[in-house]
Motif scaffolding. Structure first.
Motif, PDB file in Angstrom:
ATOM      1  N   CYS A  22       2.926   3.547   3.272  1.00  0.00           N
ATOM      2  CA  CYS A  22       2.707   2.420   3.590  1.00  0.00           C
ATOM      3  C   CYS A  22       2.290   1.900   4.407  1.00  0.00           C
ATOM      4  CB  CYS A  22       4.253   2.195   2.918  1.00  0.00           C
ATOM      5  SG  CYS A  22       5.016   0.359   3.443  1.00  0.00           S
ATOM      6  N   CYS A  25       5.323   0.890   7.354  1.00  0.00           N
ATOM      7  CA  CYS A  25       5.736   2.210   8.080  1.00  0.00           C
ATOM      8  C   CYS A  25       5.151   3.340   8.078  1.00  0.00           C
ATOM      9  CB  CYS A  25       7.091   2.345   7.321  1.00  0.00           C
ATOM     10  SG  CYS A  25       7.056   3.480   5.862  1.00  0.00           S
ATOM     11  N   GLY A  28       5.888   6.206   3.502  1.00  0.00           N
ATOM     12  CA  GLY A  28       6.414   6.495   2.240  1.00  0.00           C
ATOM     13  C   GLY A  28       4.555   6.329   1.416  1.00  0.00           C
ATOM     14  N   CYS A  41       8.564   0.425  -1.263  1.00  0.00           N
ATOM     15  CA  CYS A  41       8.588   2.084  -0.176  1.00  0.00           C
ATOM     16  C   CYS A  41       9.843   3.078   0.331  1.00  0.00           C
ATOM     17  CB  CYS A  41       8.283   1.737   1.226  1.00  0.00           C
ATOM     18  SG  CYS A  41       7.902   2.860   1.837  1.00  0.00           S
ATOM     19  N   SER A  43      10.609   4.862   1.811  1.00  0.00           N
ATOM     20  CA  SER A  43      11.050   5.308   3.401  1.00  0.00           C
ATOM     21  C   SER A  43      11.529   3.727   3.780  1.00  0.00           C
ATOM     22  CB  SER A  43       9.774   5.413   3.845  1.00  0.00           C
ATOM     23  OG  SER A  43       9.976   5.381   5.300  1.00  0.00           O
ATOM     24  N   CYS A  44      10.711   2.577   3.565  1.00  0.00           N
ATOM     25  CA  CYS A  44      11.257   1.121   4.429  1.00  0.00           C
ATOM     26  C   CYS A  44      11.781  -0.158   3.524  1.00  0.00           C
ATOM     27  CB  CYS A  44      10.390   0.175   5.348  1.00  0.00           C
ATOM     28  SG  CYS A  44       8.858   0.075   4.015  1.00  0.00           S
TER      29      CYS A  44
END
Ligand SMILES: [Zn+2]
Length: 131
Positions: A22, A25, A28, A41, A43-44
């Motif tokens: 990603c 961040c 991801g 993503c 993660s974020c």
């Protein structure tokens, strides 16, 4: 954002997307399979595919780079070998096709990076680079 900061931000994002991470961040993954971009993503939450046709730019990049690669391969083969046209075609087409298939995820990742940097420079509220 000054020019030095902008350049270093672009390189930072470029490294992330070339690692298929990603751009925001870095945690991801961009892909869920070969050349299959995630929607967002994990993660974020940054959305990679915002709208239908958002990856059209990556298709143009793949086509342009593929054509340059084809010229290089055909020129090199023509320079090295005294083959028939049919043999040139039967040799060059698979090489170029494999190259384009391998380059497609790179192109998609680059395009995600281009869109993200554009969002950063436009100060979009969802674009917050995490280093
Ligand atoms: Zn992320």
């Amino acid at each position: 954002m000054d020019a030095d900061s902008l350049g270093s931000t672009r390189l930072f994002v470029l490294r992330r997307v070339l690692a298929q991470r990603c751009p925001q961040c870095g945690a991801g993954r961009l892909f869920r399979g070969y050349a299959r971009l995630q929607d967002a993503c994990a993660s974020c939450g940054l959305v990679f595919r915002r709208e239908q046709g958002a990856q059209t730019g990556s298709m143009y990049v793949t086509a342009a780079v593929g054509e340059l690669f084809a010229v290089l391969v055909i020129g090199l083969l023509w320079w090295l070998f005294d083959w028939s046209t049919l043999r040139f075609v039967l040799t060059a087409v698979p090489i170029v096709a494999v190259f384009c298939a391998l380059f497609l995820p790179v192109s998609q990742a680059l395009w995600v990076g281009v869109e993200y940097v554009t969002d950063l420079e436009s100060r979009e509220p969802w674009a917050r680079l995490r280093r």
